[in-house]
Scaffold this motif. Sequence first.
Motif, short mmCIF file in Angstrom:
data_model
loop_
_atom_site.label_atom_id
_atom_site.label_comp_id
_atom_site.label_asym_id
_atom_site.label_seq_id
_atom_site.Cartn_x
_atom_site.Cartn_y
_atom_site.Cartn_z
N LYS A 9 0.83 -1.21 0.00
CA LYS A 9 0.00 0.00 0.00
C LYS A 9 0.87 1.26 0.00
O LYS A 9 0.49 2.28 -0.57
N PHE A 10 1.99 1.20 0.65
CA PHE A 10 2.92 2.33 0.72
C PHE A 10 4.34 1.81 0.58
O PHE A 10 4.65 0.69 0.98
N ARG A 11 5.19 2.66 -0.01
CA ARG A 11 6.59 2.29 -0.10
C ARG A 11 7.42 3.53 -0.28
O ARG A 11 7.03 4.46 -1.01
N VAL A 12 8.58 3.54 0.39
CA VAL A 12 9.54 4.62 0.21
C VAL A 12 10.83 4.01 -0.32
O VAL A 12 11.34 3.05 0.26
N LEU A 13 11.32 4.53 -1.40
CA LEU A 13 12.55 4.05 -2.02
C LEU A 13 13.58 5.16 -2.08
O LEU A 13 13.22 6.35 -2.11
N LYS A 14 14.83 4.77 -2.15
CA LYS A 14 15.89 5.72 -2.45
C LYS A 14 16.16 5.67 -3.96
O LYS A 14 15.96 4.63 -4.59
N THR A 15 16.62 6.77 -4.50
CA THR A 15 16.95 6.82 -5.93
C THR A 15 17.90 5.68 -6.29
O THR A 15 18.89 5.44 -5.60
N GLY A 16 17.54 4.97 -7.36
CA GLY A 16 18.37 3.88 -7.83
C GLY A 16 17.93 2.51 -7.34
O GLY A 16 18.34 1.49 -7.90
N GLN A 17 17.10 2.47 -6.32
CA GLN A 17 16.62 1.18 -5.82
C GLN A 17 15.57 0.61 -6.78
O GLN A 17 14.99 1.33 -7.59
N SER A 18 15.34 -0.69 -6.64
CA SER A 18 14.34 -1.33 -7.48
C SER A 18 13.23 -1.90 -6.61
O SER A 18 13.40 -2.11 -5.40
N MET A 19 12.08 -2.10 -7.22
CA MET A 19 10.98 -2.73 -6.50
C MET A 19 9.95 -3.25 -7.50
O MET A 19 9.96 -2.87 -8.68
N THR A 20 9.09 -4.13 -6.99
CA THR A 20 8.00 -4.68 -7.80
C THR A 20 6.69 -4.46 -7.08
O THR A 20 6.57 -4.74 -5.88
N LEU A 21 5.71 -3.95 -7.82
CA LEU A 21 4.35 -3.80 -7.31
C LEU A 21 3.52 -4.96 -7.86
O LEU A 21 3.58 -5.28 -9.05
N LEU A 22 2.74 -5.56 -6.96
CA LEU A 22 1.94 -6.71 -7.36
C LEU A 22 0.47 -6.34 -7.42
O LEU A 22 -0.06 -5.69 -6.52
N CYS A 23 -0.18 -6.77 -8.49
CA CYS A 23 -1.62 -6.61 -8.65
C CYS A 23 -2.24 -7.97 -8.86
O CYS A 23 -1.72 -8.77 -9.65
N ALA A 24 -3.33 -8.24 -8.16
CA ALA A 24 -4.03 -9.50 -8.32
C ALA A 24 -5.52 -9.24 -8.45
O ALA A 24 -6.06 -8.37 -7.78
#
Lengths: 116, 113
Positions: A9-24
Amino acid sequence: NAGVTQTPKFRVLKTGQSMTLLCAQDMNHEYMYWYRQDPGMGLRLIHYSVGEGTTAKGEVPDGYNVSRLKKQNFLLGLESAAPSQTSVYFCASSYSRLAGGADTQYFGPGTRLTVL
Amino acid sequence: QQQVKQSPQSLIVQKGGISIINCAYENTAFDYFPWYQQFPGKGPALLIAIRPDVSEKKEGRFTISFNKSAKQFSLHIMDSQPGDSATYFCAATRSTGFQKLVFGTGTRLLVSP
């Protein structure tokens, strides 16, 4: 029947980091979409999928990748996050228009992403 | 030609008043025009939709008026209530083949008690 769910629901990243958002989605919809929502700009389509194993670019695809390995899931990836990707991300799904279904897109609750 | 222009950006209406939100499109191939309602912290949800074979569609207090020649459509909320306070998005698309919804930029409606 949960409809469309998104994690996280929420996420904080630093520049250059990676992440995946999941939708179902549990409505057996063929079509799935990823949008970003920014103040004064409405909803802009990032990528979409017309079926399992297919993906296509939307209006603002740069910096994002997607995958649809299973019909019910649609993943949005950020390989190297940038502050310009700070936004609220919405996933949506809909019936196959070709099957004569409705045009209604059903939206998830959103993911608020901040990139520092 | 793919744009949908929406106005106003924000709107304050007194309880019981009429809220009016306007949209204009350029692509004459568009033939399906939905309105989505979004409450804070939630995803948008379909409110009402119209096809250009009719000039008006009414569902409860919500009415879409459609002017094909002017390429404009509008949402009217009669007897506006505080519970109607939300952001409203108009959209447009073609109903043949796979076509993506083109959204307006949204109108933030506040209905004061």
